[in-house]
Design a protein around this motif. Structure first.
Motif, PDB file in Angstrom:
ATOM      1  N   ASP A 266      -6.547   0.330  -6.097  1.00 22.45           N
ATOM      2  CA  ASP A 266      -6.040   1.707  -5.967  1.00 22.45           C
ATOM      3  C   ASP A 266      -4.521   1.711  -5.806  1.00 22.45           C
ATOM      4  O   ASP A 266      -3.997   1.749  -4.689  1.00 22.45           O
ATOM      5  CB  ASP A 266      -6.730   2.367  -4.768  1.00 22.45           C
ATOM      6  CG  ASP A 266      -6.281   3.794  -4.540  1.00 22.45           C
ATOM      7  OD1 ASP A 266      -5.753   4.411  -5.483  1.00 22.45           O
ATOM      8  OD2 ASP A 266      -6.460   4.284  -3.408  1.00 22.45           O
TER       9      ASP A 266
ATOM     10  N   ASP B 260      -2.190   3.968  -6.493  1.00 25.03           N
ATOM     11  CA  ASP B 260      -1.541   5.166  -5.958  1.00 25.03           C
ATOM     12  C   ASP B 260      -2.087   5.566  -4.582  1.00 25.03           C
ATOM     13  O   ASP B 260      -1.692   6.582  -4.006  1.00 25.03           O
ATOM     14  CB  ASP B 260      -1.652   6.342  -6.927  1.00 25.03           C
ATOM     15  CG  ASP B 260      -3.106   6.742  -7.221  1.00 25.03           C
ATOM     16  OD1 ASP B 260      -4.025   6.182  -6.576  1.00 25.03           O
ATOM     17  OD2 ASP B 260      -3.318   7.596  -8.097  1.00 25.03           O
TER      18      ASP B 260
ATOM     19  N   ASP C 239      -4.853   6.844  -3.399  1.00 19.74           N
ATOM     20  CA  ASP C 239      -5.494   8.152  -3.187  1.00 19.74           C
ATOM     21  C   ASP C 239      -6.952   8.009  -2.765  1.00 19.74           C
ATOM     22  O   ASP C 239      -7.682   8.991  -2.672  1.00 19.74           O
ATOM     23  CB  ASP C 239      -5.388   9.014  -4.451  1.00 19.74           C
ATOM     24  CG  ASP C 239      -6.117   8.407  -5.652  1.00 19.74           C
ATOM     25  OD1 ASP C 239      -6.557   7.233  -5.554  1.00 19.74           O
ATOM     26  OD2 ASP C 239      -6.234   9.092  -6.686  1.00 19.74           O
TER      27      ASP C 239
END
Length: 316
Positions: free
Chosen positions: A278, A280, A282
């Motif tokens: 992941d 980013d 989020d």
């Protein structure tokens, strides 16, 4: 008829509570992988956790391009709500599903034996007639241990009804899987405990005494001395199994014994894969993020060849 073969199937399908020997009645979650989880060395643990042990071997034979192409298609299957993201729940479900494939394959292997009308369901009547039909007509008179087989029939019917969640007398493939492998389903676990008690409880008082507990594991030959492990099991019974110290194991104590609470390795692996992929942050991962880290999820000839070169260089 399939009565003899079914008896063997029962032993295989419920081996952990049908084989009387020390800890063989205890149901442990299967390991996600045969490899150590060490991403600094290789991703074999992640490959087997994500794909299943057998499927991981097939990816090892692919080129990187083939491996990434197949992974992309898998990602689309994992994305159950089709929102373009893989969340923890979806990845956790996928990993659990892959680990249960051996159970599904076992059910599929025997499915046609019972689904006589080929409607992709197994009615209790189909199962009973296929397994016990001839002997039912003879009222088990041709069987030496008549009471045992009648008990098997009654136990099968009780388990079938527990697995048949909508109570229509017909098992879907999922319900039939719960019938053959009750230890894998939360709604069947009380029945697993009940069946275990019935197996061990020789006087029928609904609980397990120390002598019954040991007798399930060890019956000495005439003049045979008691081995050390039996002494250890007696101590385990007194110190651990019999929590309320009344001299018996009741339903709850048997449940704690054979269905111990364990770490959900699939849950941990889903968290690990998302954390590593992941970019980013989020809390969910996209197909693009997964393919950018494809070698963590799946293998190929090239990645394994590279690992072999690294290991050979280190050894030199």
């Amino acid at each position: 008829m399939l009565l003899q073969s079914f008896a063997s199937l029962c032993l295989l399908a419920a081996a952990t509570f049908a084989v009387p020997a020390q800890e063989k009645r205890v149901h442990h979650h299967a390991d996600l992988s045969d490899h150590a989880h060490n991403d600094g060395q290789d991703f074999q643990y992640d490959h087997e956790a994500f794909l299943g042990k057998e499927e991981a071997k097939t990816f090892d034979q692919l080129t990187p391009e083939e491996s990434k192409d197949k992974l992309g298609k898998i990602v689309e299957r994992i994305d159950l709500n089709k929102d373009g993201f893989i969340n923890h729940s979806e990845l956790h479900y996928w990993i659990k599903h892959r680990q249960r494939r051996y159970i599904e394959e076992n059910v599929n292997k025997h499915w046609d034996d019972y689904d006589k009308n080929q409607d992709d369901k197994v009615a209790w009547g189909e199962y009973k007639n296929t397994t016990y039909g001839f002997y039912l007509d003879e009222e088990f008179d041709d069987i030496d241990d008549k009471a045992t087989y009648k008990s098997m029939l009654n136990r099968d019917e009780r388990r079938f009804k527990a697995a048949d969640r909508d109570g229509d007398g017909i098992a879907t493939r999922e319900e039939f899987t719960a019938f053959l492998h009750p230890e894998e389903y939360d709604h069947m676990k009380d029945l697993v405990v009940q069946e275990t008690i019935e197996d061990i409880d020789k006087n029928g008082d609904g609980k397990i005494s120390l002598s019954e507990y040991i007798g399930d594991m060890f019956t000495p030959e005439e003049g045979e001395s008691e081995p050390e492990w039996v002494q250890n099991e007696k101590k385990h019974f007194t110190d651990l199994r019999d929590a309320n110290k009344d001299g018996f194991m009741d339903f709850n104590e048997v449940s704690q014994w054979i269905l111990p609470g364990e770490v959900d390795h699939a849950d941990n692996e889903a968290k690990h894969l998302i954390h590593e992929t992941d970019t980013d942050k989020d809390g969910k991962i996209t197909k693009k993020e997964i393919l950018a880290n494809w070698n963590m999820f799946v293998g190929s000839q090239a990645t394994n060849y590279g690992e072999d070169l690294t290991k050979s260089h280190d050894e030199l």
